[in-house]
Scaffold this motif. Structure first.
Motif, PDB file in Angstrom:
ATOM      1  N   ALA A 191      24.715  54.148  54.405  1.00  0.00           N
ATOM      2  CA  ALA A 191      25.479  54.811  53.341  1.00  0.00           C
ATOM      3  C   ALA A 191      25.751  56.260  53.731  1.00  0.00           C
ATOM      4  N   PHE A 192      26.766  56.838  53.086  1.00  0.00           N
ATOM      5  CA  PHE A 192      27.163  58.227  53.316  1.00  0.00           C
ATOM      6  C   PHE A 192      27.204  58.892  51.955  1.00  0.00           C
ATOM      7  N   ALA A 193      26.273  59.825  51.726  1.00  0.00           N
ATOM      8  CA  ALA A 193      26.016  60.302  50.370  1.00  0.00           C
ATOM      9  C   ALA A 193      27.069  61.259  49.824  1.00  0.00           C
ATOM     10  N   ASP A 194      27.777  61.982  50.693  1.00  0.00           N
ATOM     11  CA  ASP A 194      28.735  62.991  50.212  1.00  0.00           C
ATOM     12  C   ASP A 194      30.051  62.309  49.843  1.00  0.00           C
ATOM     13  N   ILE A 195      30.150  61.900  48.605  1.00  0.00           N
ATOM     14  CA  ILE A 195      31.308  61.127  48.147  1.00  0.00           C
ATOM     15  C   ILE A 195      32.605  61.912  48.303  1.00  0.00           C
ATOM     16  N   ARG A 196      32.541  63.238  48.190  1.00  0.00           N
ATOM     17  CA  ARG A 196      33.756  64.061  48.252  1.00  0.00           C
ATOM     18  C   ARG A 196      34.278  64.222  49.683  1.00  0.00           C
ATOM     19  N   ASP A 197      33.456  63.962  50.669  1.00  0.00           N
ATOM     20  CA  ASP A 197      33.845  64.176  52.060  1.00  0.00           C
ATOM     21  C   ASP A 197      34.383  62.883  52.672  1.00  0.00           C
ATOM     22  N   ALA A 198      35.616  62.564  52.340  1.00  0.00           N
ATOM     23  CA  ALA A 198      36.222  61.320  52.831  1.00  0.00           C
ATOM     24  C   ALA A 198      36.355  61.328  54.346  1.00  0.00           C
ATOM     25  N   GLU A 199      36.692  62.479  54.924  1.00  0.00           N
ATOM     26  CA  GLU A 199      36.872  62.537  56.374  1.00  0.00           C
ATOM     27  C   GLU A 199      35.537  62.417  57.099  1.00  0.00           C
ATOM     28  N   GLY A 200      34.475  62.937  56.513  1.00  0.00           N
ATOM     29  CA  GLY A 200      33.156  62.751  57.095  1.00  0.00           C
ATOM     30  C   GLY A 200      32.750  61.290  57.091  1.00  0.00           C
ATOM     31  N   LEU A 214      29.403  46.079  62.320  1.00  0.00           N
ATOM     32  CA  LEU A 214      30.289  45.173  61.583  1.00  0.00           C
ATOM     33  C   LEU A 214      31.042  45.882  60.466  1.00  0.00           C
ATOM     34  N   GLY A 215      30.377  46.808  59.780  1.00  0.00           N
ATOM     35  CA  GLY A 215      30.995  47.480  58.639  1.00  0.00           C
ATOM     36  C   GLY A 215      30.094  48.587  58.137  1.00  0.00           C
ATOM     37  N   LYS A 216      30.456  49.167  56.984  1.00  0.00           N
ATOM     38  CA  LYS A 216      29.716  50.328  56.468  1.00  0.00           C
ATOM     39  C   LYS A 216      29.433  50.165  54.973  1.00  0.00           C
ATOM     40  N   THR A 217      28.263  50.645  54.592  1.00  0.00           N
ATOM     41  CA  THR A 217      27.860  50.654  53.195  1.00  0.00           C
ATOM     42  C   THR A 217      28.658  51.700  52.415  1.00  0.00           C
ATOM     43  N   CYS A 218      29.073  51.348  51.210  1.00  0.00           N
ATOM     44  CA  CYS A 218      29.822  52.257  50.339  1.00  0.00           C
ATOM     45  C   CYS A 218      29.021  52.466  49.053  1.00  0.00           C
ATOM     46  N   ILE A 219      28.880  53.721  48.655  1.00  0.00           N
ATOM     47  CA  ILE A 219      28.174  54.007  47.404  1.00  0.00           C
ATOM     48  C   ILE A 219      29.136  54.401  46.293  1.00  0.00           C
ATOM     49  N   HIS A 220      30.429  54.442  46.618  1.00  0.00           N
ATOM     50  CA  HIS A 220      31.446  54.767  45.617  1.00  0.00           C
ATOM     51  C   HIS A 220      32.709  53.970  45.959  1.00  0.00           C
ATOM     52  N   PRO A 221      33.430  53.492  44.932  1.00  0.00           N
ATOM     53  CA  PRO A 221      34.642  52.709  45.210  1.00  0.00           C
ATOM     54  C   PRO A 221      35.660  53.424  46.090  1.00  0.00           C
ATOM     55  N   SER A 222      35.681  54.762  46.061  1.00  0.00           N
ATOM     56  CA  SER A 222      36.654  55.502  46.866  1.00  0.00           C
ATOM     57  C   SER A 222      36.419  55.340  48.362  1.00  0.00           C
ATOM     58  N   VAL A 224      35.608  52.449  49.832  1.00  0.00           N
ATOM     59  CA  VAL A 224      35.877  51.074  50.257  1.00  0.00           C
ATOM     60  C   VAL A 224      37.131  50.971  51.115  1.00  0.00           C
ATOM     61  N   ALA A 225      38.221  51.582  50.670  1.00  0.00           N
ATOM     62  CA  ALA A 225      39.479  51.483  51.412  1.00  0.00           C
ATOM     63  C   ALA A 225      39.344  52.068  52.815  1.00  0.00           C
ATOM     64  N   ILE A 226      38.584  53.144  52.945  1.00  0.00           N
ATOM     65  CA  ILE A 226      38.400  53.754  54.265  1.00  0.00           C
ATOM     66  C   ILE A 226      37.632  52.810  55.174  1.00  0.00           C
ATOM     67  N   ALA A 227      36.546  52.231  54.672  1.00  0.00           N
ATOM     68  CA  ALA A 227      35.763  51.291  55.479  1.00  0.00           C
ATOM     69  C   ALA A 227      36.610  50.093  55.890  1.00  0.00           C
ATOM     70  N   ASN A 228      37.388  49.554  54.959  1.00  0.00           N
ATOM     71  CA  ASN A 228      38.238  48.404  55.285  1.00  0.00           C
ATOM     72  C   ASN A 228      39.251  48.745  56.368  1.00  0.00           C
ATOM     73  N   GLU A 229      39.789  49.948  56.306  1.00  0.00           N
ATOM     74  CA  GLU A 229      40.769  50.367  57.310  1.00  0.00           C
ATOM     75  C   GLU A 229      40.124  50.563  58.677  1.00  0.00           C
ATOM     76  N   VAL A 230      38.980  51.267  58.708  1.00  0.00           N
ATOM     77  CA  VAL A 230      38.344  51.591  59.984  1.00  0.00           C
ATOM     78  C   VAL A 230      37.859  50.334  60.700  1.00  0.00           C
ATOM     79  N   PHE A 231      37.283  49.397  59.970  1.00  0.00           N
ATOM     80  CA  PHE A 231      36.689  48.217  60.597  1.00  0.00           C
ATOM     81  C   PHE A 231      37.660  47.050  60.735  1.00  0.00           C
ATOM     82  N   ARG A 232      38.911  47.275  60.388  1.00  0.00           N
ATOM     83  CA  ARG A 232      39.946  46.264  60.633  1.00  0.00           C
ATOM     84  C   ARG A 232      40.397  46.366  62.088  1.00  0.00           C
ATOM     85  N   PRO A 233      40.511  45.244  62.816  1.00  0.00           N
ATOM     86  CA  PRO A 233      41.065  45.336  64.166  1.00  0.00           C
ATOM     87  C   PRO A 233      42.503  45.841  64.105  1.00  0.00           C
ATOM     88  N   THR A 234      42.865  46.741  65.017  1.00  0.00           N
ATOM     89  CA  THR A 234      44.217  47.299  65.016  1.00  0.00           C
ATOM     90  C   THR A 234      45.212  46.259  65.514  1.00  0.00           C
TER      91      THR A 234
END
Length: 289
Positions: A191-200, A214-222, A224-234
């Motif tokens: 998990a990444f605790a600083d919810i406001r730091d999307a770029e971090g 495989l993927g990343k833990t999300c502690i806030h709905p905001s 989720v979209a970043i994790a889905n994008e990063v771990f999607r094969p290009t």
């Protein structure tokens, strides 16, 4: 499971939102997000959810994080949540292979009670120095173990290691990924605790992806979209992987062991990686079945 969204089990009003979210999995948390005084209440909330049809019908990976085995809550947690529809039990702070085996036995007993026919897997948290040292032994302790999940906050904070120190993060990630690879299970990021730091969050997710997580833990709905994008094969990765898979078929037919695709020498390790990318792309609906 590119993204896994935590949901406190004392917040049942959030269950439907989490199930409707874009997260690939949700983790119902009975541990850190629940105070001592509300553990029984949290178990009841999970039982009610699992007794309904929403969790089973949703299609997400459904995980429950139970309390650690050295607490008075572990046995009651497992007895309450090892029900049809649960895919994984997330076990905090396993201390030894014997701990993992005992957890697996507890899950099996609860499965028999609840008539579970599809075995529930174990996702082990690697969040103590001893767990990091013996991560491969923990992963190999029982066939129910499906993955290792890195817990950087619990691992770093008691040792005075800066949570955002890139050299420390990379070493811990690498150690967990190699241990998971030895056992043939997946590695899942912290998990990444600083919810406001999307770029971090994005930067840490990219590092994890580059290290084979495989993927990343999300502690806030905001998140989720970043994790889905990063771990999607290009698209480029998918196109190259398709070429490699096709070239491998042709090479196998001709008895050729190594060959060139897009100017790169290809042999078995690259073919295995390409097949994994193609399988992932198909699972995400990016390629026809």
């Amino acid at each position: 499971m590119r993204s896994k969204l935590f949901v406190p089990c004392t917040r049942p009003e959030l269950f439907a939102k989490a199930l409707d979210s874009a997260a690939d999995g949700i983790c119902l948390d009975l541990e850190d997000a629940v105070s001592e005084a509300r553990k029984d209440e949290a178990r009841d909330c999970v039982r009610q959810l699992l007794a309904g049809v929403d969790a089973a019908a949703d299609g997400k990976t459904l995980i429950v994080r139970v309390n650690a085995m050295d607490t008075p809550h572990f046995e009651r947690d497992v007895a309450a949540v090892a029900m049809p529809g649960v895919h994984l039990v997330n076990l905090p702070k396993p201390e030894s292979p014997a701990h993992v085996q005992a957890a697996a036995e507890a899950i099996e007993r609860a499965e028999r009670t609840h008539g579970v026919t599809t075995p529930i897997g174990l996702l082990l948290n690697i969040e103590t120095p001893s767990a990091l040292r013996m991560a491969s032994q923990l992963a190999l302790a029982h066939p129910r173990v499906k993955g290792l999940q890195l817990g950087l906050g619990d691992l770093f904070e008691p040792l005075g290691i800066a949570r955002r120190a890139p050299e420390a993060i990379q070493q811990a990630m690498f150690a967990v990924r190699i241990a998971a690879g030895e056992a043939g299970v997946y590695a899942y990021d912290s998990a990444f605790a600083d919810i406001r730091d999307a770029e971090g969050f994005r930067a840490e997710a990219k590092l994890a992806r580059n290290l084979g997580f495989l993927g990343k833990t999300c502690i806030h709905p905001s998140q989720v979209a970043i994790a889905n994008e990063v771990f999607r094969p290009t698209d480029d990765e998918i196109a190259h992987a398709c070429k490699v898979v096709e070239a491998a078929r042709e090479a196998d037919a001709k008895g050729i062991g190594a060959y060139v695709v897009d100017g790169k020498m290809i042999d078995i390790p690259f073919v295995l990686r390409a097949r994994a990318i193609v399988e992932s792309a198909r699972g995400l609906g990016l390629l026809p079945g």
